[in-house]
Design a protein around this motif. Structure first.
Motif, PDB file in Angstrom:
ATOM      1  N   GLY A  51      36.129  34.137  44.526  1.00 22.93           N
ATOM      2  CA  GLY A  51      36.565  34.626  45.839  1.00 22.93           C
ATOM      3  C   GLY A  51      37.018  36.074  45.771  1.00 22.93           C
ATOM      4  O   GLY A  51      37.184  36.618  44.681  1.00 22.93           O
ATOM      5  N   MET A  52      37.220  36.652  46.943  1.00 22.72           N
ATOM      6  CA  MET A  52      37.604  38.071  47.024  1.00 22.72           C
ATOM      7  C   MET A  52      38.906  38.346  46.278  1.00 22.72           C
ATOM      8  O   MET A  52      39.029  39.298  45.509  1.00 22.72           O
ATOM      9  N   GLU A  53      39.909  37.441  46.476  1.00 18.76           N
ATOM     10  CA  GLU A  53      41.204  37.670  45.849  1.00 18.76           C
ATOM     11  C   GLU A  53      41.087  37.622  44.331  1.00 18.76           C
ATOM     12  O   GLU A  53      41.668  38.421  43.614  1.00 18.76           O
ATOM     13  N   GLU A  54      40.263  36.657  43.830  1.00 15.89           N
ATOM     14  CA  GLU A  54      40.086  36.536  42.380  1.00 15.89           C
ATOM     15  C   GLU A  54      39.372  37.767  41.820  1.00 15.89           C
ATOM     16  O   GLU A  54      39.711  38.265  40.752  1.00 15.89           O
ATOM     17  N   THR A  55      38.357  38.252  42.560  1.00 13.85           N
ATOM     18  CA  THR A  55      37.642  39.451  42.116  1.00 13.85           C
ATOM     19  C   THR A  55      38.621  40.606  41.982  1.00 13.85           C
ATOM     20  O   THR A  55      38.628  41.339  41.014  1.00 13.85           O
ATOM     21  N   ASP A  70      39.591  42.832  38.688  1.00 17.30           N
ATOM     22  CA  ASP A  70      39.498  44.295  38.636  1.00 17.30           C
ATOM     23  C   ASP A  70      40.824  44.882  38.192  1.00 17.30           C
ATOM     24  O   ASP A  70      40.889  45.812  37.417  1.00 17.30           O
ATOM     25  N   ARG A  71      41.884  44.299  38.738  1.00 13.35           N
ATOM     26  CA  ARG A  71      43.206  44.842  38.476  1.00 13.35           C
ATOM     27  C   ARG A  71      43.587  44.669  37.016  1.00 13.35           C
ATOM     28  O   ARG A  71      44.136  45.570  36.395  1.00 13.35           O
ATOM     29  N   LEU A  72      43.253  43.513  36.454  1.00 13.51           N
ATOM     30  CA  LEU A  72      43.579  43.277  35.050  1.00 13.51           C
ATOM     31  C   LEU A  72      42.755  44.198  34.164  1.00 13.51           C
ATOM     32  O   LEU A  72      43.269  44.796  33.220  1.00 13.51           O
ATOM     33  N   GLU A  73      41.478  44.357  34.510  1.00 13.88           N
ATOM     34  CA  GLU A  73      40.624  45.252  33.721  1.00 13.88           C
ATOM     35  C   GLU A  73      41.099  46.686  33.842  1.00 13.88           C
ATOM     36  O   GLU A  73      40.866  47.506  32.987  1.00 13.88           O
ATOM     37  N   ALA A  74      41.774  46.967  34.952  1.00 12.65           N
ATOM     38  CA  ALA A  74      42.175  48.341  35.204  1.00 12.65           C
ATOM     39  C   ALA A  74      43.521  48.691  34.574  1.00 12.65           C
ATOM     40  O   ALA A  74      44.062  49.737  34.809  1.00 12.65           O
ATOM     41  N   PRO A  88      43.450  47.543  43.747  1.00 14.37           N
ATOM     42  CA  PRO A  88      42.266  47.326  42.917  1.00 14.37           C
ATOM     43  C   PRO A  88      41.350  48.549  42.903  1.00 14.37           C
ATOM     44  O   PRO A  88      40.943  49.030  43.961  1.00 14.37           O
ATOM     45  N   ILE A  89      41.084  49.067  41.719  1.00 15.94           N
ATOM     46  CA  ILE A  89      40.198  50.233  41.576  1.00 15.94           C
ATOM     47  C   ILE A  89      39.278  50.002  40.381  1.00 15.94           C
ATOM     48  O   ILE A  89      39.550  49.142  39.541  1.00 15.94           O
ATOM     49  N   ALA A  90      38.216  50.780  40.305  1.00 11.58           N
ATOM     50  CA  ALA A  90      37.304  50.669  39.164  1.00 11.58           C
ATOM     51  C   ALA A  90      38.043  51.110  37.895  1.00 11.58           C
ATOM     52  O   ALA A  90      38.821  52.073  37.922  1.00 11.58           O
TER      53      ALA A  90
END
Ligand SMILES: Cc1cc2nc3c(=O)[nH]c(=O)nc-3n(C[C@H](O)[C@H](O)[C@H](O)COP(=O)(O)O)c2cc1C
Length: 211
Positions: free
Chosen positions: A2-6, A10-14, A24-26
């Motif tokens: 879902g959108m929230e999970e995506t 992203d946030r954890l990867e960031a 949330p950013i790239a």
């Protein structure tokens, strides 16, 4: 997913070092940071010109493309000249880079359909966009691009033969990230990603808050 999970992913990867994005950013926006330690790896023309190519596609007012770049690769004839105009603090660490680039802006351009050149009010702004594109492409390609304002303006102007009406915006050291141990000790504390002030102190809805 879902959108929230995506967004959470992203946030954890960031999250990089001390860097955590509040929105949330790239990951590239946190992964790029200005280290000073470089390995001895040289940069090929192909790799360096991929960075100039990224800069070339930056947006600019009237597509005027005011950015200009003067570069030297380490161990090339022009290298000592470009290195020598940096302030001593920067010469120490930037001397280990694979390439030095000076970002210059041309404040005038000739609009399409006109014959006379006109002044752009955004030449520096546009050159900044080009430098940022170069820096992000460098990060994507596994290089570090570290901006520098610490140089002797007059010496740089003479050494680089910069046209009188052009502005020297910044210098950039490009290299492959190395170990902090290869830097003199006084540089060690700065060899880590830094953070940013809260976005609430930067972004205002409608107007600046009353002072
Ligand atoms: C225009 C410009 C000038 C800078 N001047 C210097 C400099 O002279 N010496 C230096 O070591 N770092 C310099 N920096 C690097 C900044 O200190 C660095 O970008 C800033 O602390 C944010 O850190 P980051 O790039 O790791 O995110 C400069 C950066 C920019 C964009």
């Amino acid at each position: 997913m879902g959108m929230e999970e995506t967004r959470l992913t992203d946030r954890l990867e960031a999250a990089v070092g001390h860097r955590i994005a509040d929105h949330p950013i790239a990951p590239i926006f946190l992964n790029r940071w200005s280290s000073r330690a470089f390995t001895s790896e040289p940069i090929s023309d192909e790799a360096l010109f991929a960075l100039f190519e990224a800069a070339r596609w930056a947006p600019s007012a009237y597509n005027s493309q005011p950015w200009r770049f003067v570069y030297a690769k380490r161990d090339s004839p022009a290298w000592p000249k470009l290195l020598s105009v940096l302030v001593p603090y920067n010469q120490v660490w930037a001397g280990g880079a694979a390439a030095l680039v000076f970002v210059v802006s041309n404040p005038t351009f000739t609009p399409a359909g006109k014959s006379e050149p006109t002044l752009s009010r955004s030449a520096s702004f546009d050159a900044g966009a080009a430098w940022a594109s170069l820096a992000f492409q460098a990060c994507l390609d596994g290089w570090v691009a570290h901006g520098m304002g610490g140089f002797d303006e007059g010496a740089a102007r003479a050494a680089l033969n910069v046209p009188a009406d052009h502005r020297i915006e910044a210098a950039v050291a490009i290299g492959c990230r190395g170990e902090r141990a290869c830097l003199p000790e006084r540089y060690h504390a700065g060899e880590a990603p830094n953070s940013r002030r809260p976005i609430s102190e930067t972004v205002f809805e409608g107007a600046f808050p009353p002072s």
